[in-house]
Scaffold this active site. Structure first.
Site, mmCIF file in Angstrom:
data_model
loop_
_atom_site.group_PDB
_atom_site.id
_atom_site.type_symbol
_atom_site.label_atom_id
_atom_site.label_comp_id
_atom_site.label_asym_id
_atom_site.label_seq_id
_atom_site.Cartn_x
_atom_site.Cartn_y
_atom_site.Cartn_z
ATOM 1 N N HIS A 138 1.566 -0.041 6.932
ATOM 2 C CA HIS A 138 1.523 -1.240 6.096
ATOM 3 C C HIS A 138 0.113 -1.833 6.056
ATOM 4 O O HIS A 138 -0.269 -2.470 5.075
ATOM 5 C CB HIS A 138 2.487 -2.308 6.630
ATOM 6 N N ASP A 195 7.132 5.674 -0.357
ATOM 7 C CA ASP A 195 7.232 4.430 0.402
ATOM 8 C C ASP A 195 6.591 3.343 -0.460
ATOM 9 O O ASP A 195 5.971 3.619 -1.497
ATOM 10 C CB ASP A 195 6.512 4.579 1.744
#
Length: 609
Positions: free
Chosen positions: A254, A327
């Site tokens: 992230h 993702d």
């Protein structure tokens, strides 16, 4: 590799919602291959009526704000307008023809309670069926359970992956998937981004950890296959993630671009087996990882953007012909080298089909549109991905029946008593007893006055409920007289003194820990409690690795998560209402010498009665 098409469910009826594409009922004597070809012909007729813009829209799975498809709160409308350029998700679907959306709790405010979620899903479907070429929406969610869960209150909470790994039961893993999938389908959600197929061989992994079934590739593969079967038996699209494997990284994708340094042989042995098992089980979708794997692709591009990894390895070597979903495209790991207009284009060129959570839907959509108009991406390439997406919509029953759900179905299914009882029994089989010196556990009959103290993380979906008071309440319901004190993950000297004072006069102390490290003040808390002479029971409510830092605790257990179902199971084990049956799915290294193992994978004590 076996032809995956032979395992696809034969569709008994053609779409009723896109009547012009119907071909009638598939004959009962048709072979699976013939039925598959017939289904594809029907789906290709739908695609043939789509504009370029509509085809591009089918690839995107964006986020949005609000609890309603058409009338969210004013604040959520303002946030949608600021970030998405529209006020509602219905307008988002109309403007970009999106093929699916993803729900989030908390920040996106999509989830309040089960009835509301069902109403939201129905509103999304009405908007999708109002498009010029009406195609039901594939509504997605991250409902892994355990540490990563979106739908909390009202829905059945199930043990997460590492807890199930400790239980070692394929039947329990399959049942958990089936219960979760049944409730999601009742809410109008037909794609779940689970199970996690990563093998957690790095105890310091900041993003996977207890979301993984464990550290043994074969065992993880067995559990992944069981969960895939459980979900897909009830018509929910499962998604194995994060390919080619996110289990050995010390960096969160992230916030950065991790590098997996495994050799090709190590990747085959450590990372690949769970994905092979998922494919053999017929998994309908696989999610990519935003990380570099030089052994598979020396270009230094993240796997999400790598043709060598997605087309060469996943499709070519592993034989996967289902939907490849990226993702989230707002994650820093995929944005380090390319702009937000290029990332979705490069993902498609690499072999992806679904484009999840673009940070700016307008930039991403128009980036793909420009690539198609400029000839960089052909319309045939678009059609390949759209066909794969329509196949899983078809398999989920969105064409062969109504895509709508009802409050009656929600009330009948979501949080059903039988589901909750099954979840409780499964959780009892996962709680792991690591240390039990001099038979400190179960608690003696005379040990009725308890102190519950320690780290108290909030529940994953409800920050009004925290670990320590919830665990104390579980003991109270078992007949104990319990006081509690939350000291947090970093207790200061005053809070530790308060905990020591509270332990006086108690028959036993249950101390919870959360992610203990070498310099953690939680170590001091446990040490000071041990020095009181009051019997101490340690419960690691997240990482089982905590025990390596805590010295000579007489009793220690791991619950692998801090949600209600795991906490209550741990309380019943500590009280002796049930025997501990869990076994470590990961090894625990010594804190003073990580080359030596403190507890091997498979370790787990019982009461022996």
């Amino acid at each position: 590799m076996q032809d995956r098409s032979l395992s696809r469910r034969t569709v008994l009826a053609s779409a009723t919602l896109v009547a012009a594409s119907t071909t009638g009922v598939v004959g009962l004597t048709a072979t699976p291959a013939v039925a598959h070809e017939r289904d594809d012909r029907r789906l290709k007729r739908i695609i043939s009526r789509m504009s370029i813009e509509a085809k591009i829209g089918q690839l995107f799975v964006p986020y949005f704000y609000g609890t309603s498809a058409t009338s969210p709160s004013r604040l959520d409308q303002e946030r949608n307008l600021r970030e998405l350029g529209v006020r509602t998700v219905a307008e988002l679907i109309a403007k970009y023809h999106v093929g699916g959306v993803i729900y989030f709790s908390g920040w996106a405010n999509n989830i309040q309670d089960p009835r509301q979620v069902a109403d939201l899903s129905n509103g999304v479907q009405r908007a999708s069926l109002a498009l010029p070429t009406p195609v039901p929406s594939l509504i997605s969610i991250d409902q892994e359970h355990g540490a990563n869960v979106r739908i909390g209150s009202g829905a059945t909470q199930l043990p997460g992956a590492m807890a199930l790994g400790a239980g070692r039961s394929l039947a329990d893993a399959r049942t958990a998937g089936r219960i979760s999938g049944t409730e999601l389908a009742a809410l109008g959600i037909h794609q779940n981004f689970a199970p996690v197929a990563d093998v957690n061989v790095n105890p310091a992994n900041p993003i996977i950890n207890v979301r993984s079934f464990g550290a043994d590739a074969r065992e993880v593969g067995r559990m992944v296959a069981a969960q895939v079967t459980g979900y897909q038996q009830v018509g929910v699209v499962a998604c194995a993630k994060h390919f080619p494997g996110h289990g050995d990284t010390g960096q969160d994708s992230h916030t950065g671009l991790p590098v997996i340094t495994h050799t090709r042989e190590e990747w085959e042995r450590v990372d690949a087996p769970p994905f092979r098992a998922a494919i053999a089980a017929g998994v309908d979708s696989i999610m990519t990882a935003h990380l570099q794997v030089p052994a598979l692709d020396p270009s230094n591009d993240p796997a999400t953007l790598s043709p060598a990894i997605l087309q060469g390895v996943l499709r070519g070597e592993l034989g996967f012909d289902g939907v490849i979903v990226t993702d989230a495209l707002n994650m820093q790991g995929v944005r380090t080298k390319y702009g937000d207009d290029r990332v979705p284009v490069l993902a498609l060129k690499a072999g992806a089909d679904q484009l999840l959570f673009p940070p700016d839907i307008d930039v991403a959509y128009n980036g793909v549109l420009a690539a198609v108009r400029g000839g960089e991406i052909t319309e045939d390439r678009l059609d390949e991905s759209v066909l794969r997406i329509l196949r899983i919509k078809d398999k989920a029953g969105l064409f062969s029946g109504s895509p709508f759900t009802s409050r009656k179905e929600v009330d009948r299914v979501v949080g059903a008593r039988g589901h909750r009882l099954a979840a409780a029994r499964i959780a009892e089989r996962t709680t792991t007893l690591l240390v039990n010196e001099d038979e400190a556990l179960p608690l003696r009959r005379r040990q009725r006055k308890l102190l519950v103290v320690g780290a108290s993380p909030a529940f994953p979906t409800d920050d009004t409920r925290t670990t320590v008071p919830e665990l104390a309440e579980a003991f109270d319901e078992l007949g104990y007289s319990t006081t509690h004190l939350a000291t947090g993950r970093a207790p200061d000297a005053a809070k530790i003194d308060e905990a020591v004072a509270a332990a006086r006069g108690r028959d036993a102390v249950v101390v919870t820990t959360d992610n203990v490290g070498a310099t953690s003040a939680q170590r001091t808390l446990v040490s000071r409690l041990l020095a009181t002479g009051v019997p101490v029971v340690h419960l690691a409510v997240r990482n089982p690795y905590d025990i390596a830092h805590l010295g000579d605790v007489p009793a220690s257990l791991a619950s692998y998560c801090w949600t209600e179902v795991e906490l209550r199971a741990a309380a019943r084990v500590i009280a002796g209402r049930v025997d501990p049956r869990g076994r470590l799915p990961v090894p625990i290294q010594r804190a003073d010498d990580p080359t030596r193992v403190l507890f091997h994978s498979g370790h787990g004590l019982s009461y022996g009665r």
